[in-house]
Design an enzyme around this catalytic site. Structure first.
Site, PDB file in Angstrom:
ATOM      1  NE  ARG A 183      -4.229  -1.432  -0.084  1.00 16.70           N
ATOM      2  CZ  ARG A 183      -4.357  -2.475  -0.882  1.00 16.70           C
ATOM      3  NH1 ARG A 183      -3.337  -2.826  -1.665  1.00 16.70           N
ATOM      4  NH2 ARG A 183      -5.474  -3.173  -0.912  1.00 16.70           N
TER       5      ARG A 183
ATOM      6  CD  GLU B  98      -3.020   3.464  -5.644  1.00 12.98           C
ATOM      7  OE1 GLU B  98      -1.947   3.166  -5.085  1.00 12.98           O
ATOM      8  OE2 GLU B  98      -3.959   2.676  -5.824  1.00 12.98           O
TER       9      GLU B  98
ATOM     10  CG  HIS C 257      -3.311  -0.448  -7.077  1.00 13.23           C
ATOM     11  ND1 HIS C 257      -3.684   0.193  -5.916  1.00 13.23           N
ATOM     12  CD2 HIS C 257      -3.241  -1.772  -6.752  1.00 13.23           C
ATOM     13  CE1 HIS C 257      -3.844  -0.688  -4.945  1.00 13.23           C
ATOM     14  NE2 HIS C 257      -3.584  -1.888  -5.424  1.00 13.23           N
TER      15      HIS C 257
END
Length: 325
Positions: free
Chosen positions: A226, A255, A274
């Protein structure tokens, strides 16, 4: 009769598998309509946090992904007391590990810079490429992803070091096991650092200015956990200073990363949006894994047996980091 709400895309073979479980009535609703949430004893799907209050009969929620921060880190959401939460840890490790290995080898061989040079018409060599053979690999977060990555580095003769909650030896594919408190002594030894931490209050900015300054100049940093585990501003400064020598990031904080963020301008940074572990509904092997996990857990639930990937309410964050800190 147990009421089961399916809130994920379901193929015909998935429905046949689940509906073979006796004693259940099924409703398929990816929109999570209020009446279906109030009806369900069991839900398989990513229920929006703000709709959890409507789940008045809910006893168990099977989340189809690994990270459950939407339920345990947001101050505006309260997960219902007494409800069992399970996730899909174990479905994504092999694929994300492949991404991480590809990223390391690509950075070791200057692939991003050569791609830039290709477009600019350049032809000069960028020096001797690095080799992964015999390197020291530091895995911060020795869970599903970290362990899968360490297995892939084994054929290269790497010394694999795990960083997790306790120093209890993990054995193969790790040579040594340490805790997060020992990170300052480990970072100067590492040629490659893989960060595969979940988002919890314990993992915020595990990698910051002090940590990056301890890394080797020719080292590589990869984050596939993360983005919140990394101080992004500190990473930009560290890459500009050459410690680490390069970084590959599939996750960032924030993000998505703003288009004008300085991290995008670092020539020794490789960024992807991602995509390392394309999730449930995208990759067949991941979807099959999670579909069968739910079917097995449903049978366990009806039999009163412990569920796989059980995250007990009230200790969700602790369960997430049991192999991480």
């Amino acid at each position: 009769m147990t009421h089961v709400l399916i809130g994920v895309p379901a193929r015909a073979e998935d429905k046949a598998l689940w509906e073979a479980v006796p004693g259940c009535e099924f409703v398929y609703d990816e929109a999570f309509a209020a009446q279906n949430l109030a009806w369900a004893d069991v839900i398989f799907g990513p229920v929006p946090g703000k709709k959890l209050a409507l789940c008045t009969r809910l006893k168990w929620l099977q989340y189809p992904f690994a990270g459950v921060e939407r339920y345990c880190l947001r101050s505006d959401i309260t997960f219902p007391a007494g409800v069992t939460l399970t996730n899909a840890t174990g479905a994504f490790g092999p694929r994300i590990a492949e991404y991480a290995l590809a990223a390391v080898l690509g950075l070791y061989n200057n692939f991003p810079q050569y791609r830039d040079m290709q477009r600019a018409g350049g032809t000069q060599a960028l020096g001797m490429p690095l080799s992964l053979h015999g390197d020291t690999v530091l895995v911060i977060g020795a869970g599903d992803i970290g362990t899968a990555f360490a297995r892939l580095t084994r054929p290269f003769g790497c010394r694999n070091i795990a960083v997790r909650r306790t120093r209890a030896p993990l054995g193969e594919p790790f040579d040594e096991t340490y805790t997060l408190r020992e990170l300052p002594a480990l970072l100067p030894q590492a040629d490659t650092v893989l960060c595969a931490l979940p988002a919890t209050r314990h993992t915020q900015h595990v990698m910051g200015a002090e940590q990056f300054a301890l890394m080797k100049k020719a080292s590589v940093f990869v984050n596939v956990g993360r983005g919140s585990a990394v101080d992004t501003d500190a990473l930009v400064a560290a890459l500009q200073a050459g410690r680490p020598g390069a970084a590959a990031l599939d996750v960032t904080d924030p993000e998505p990363l703003p288009a004008n963020h300085p991290l995008r301008q670092c020539p020794n940074a490789f960024l992807t949006p991602h995509i390392a572990g394309l999730s449930f509904g995208h990759r067949p092997e991941v979807t099959d894994y999670v579909v069968h996990l739910f079917e097995q857990n449903l049978r366990r639930f009806l039999a009163g047996q412990p569920l796989q990937e059980y995250l007990k309410q009230g200790t969700i964050a602790d369960r997430l980091i049991e192999n991480m800190e």
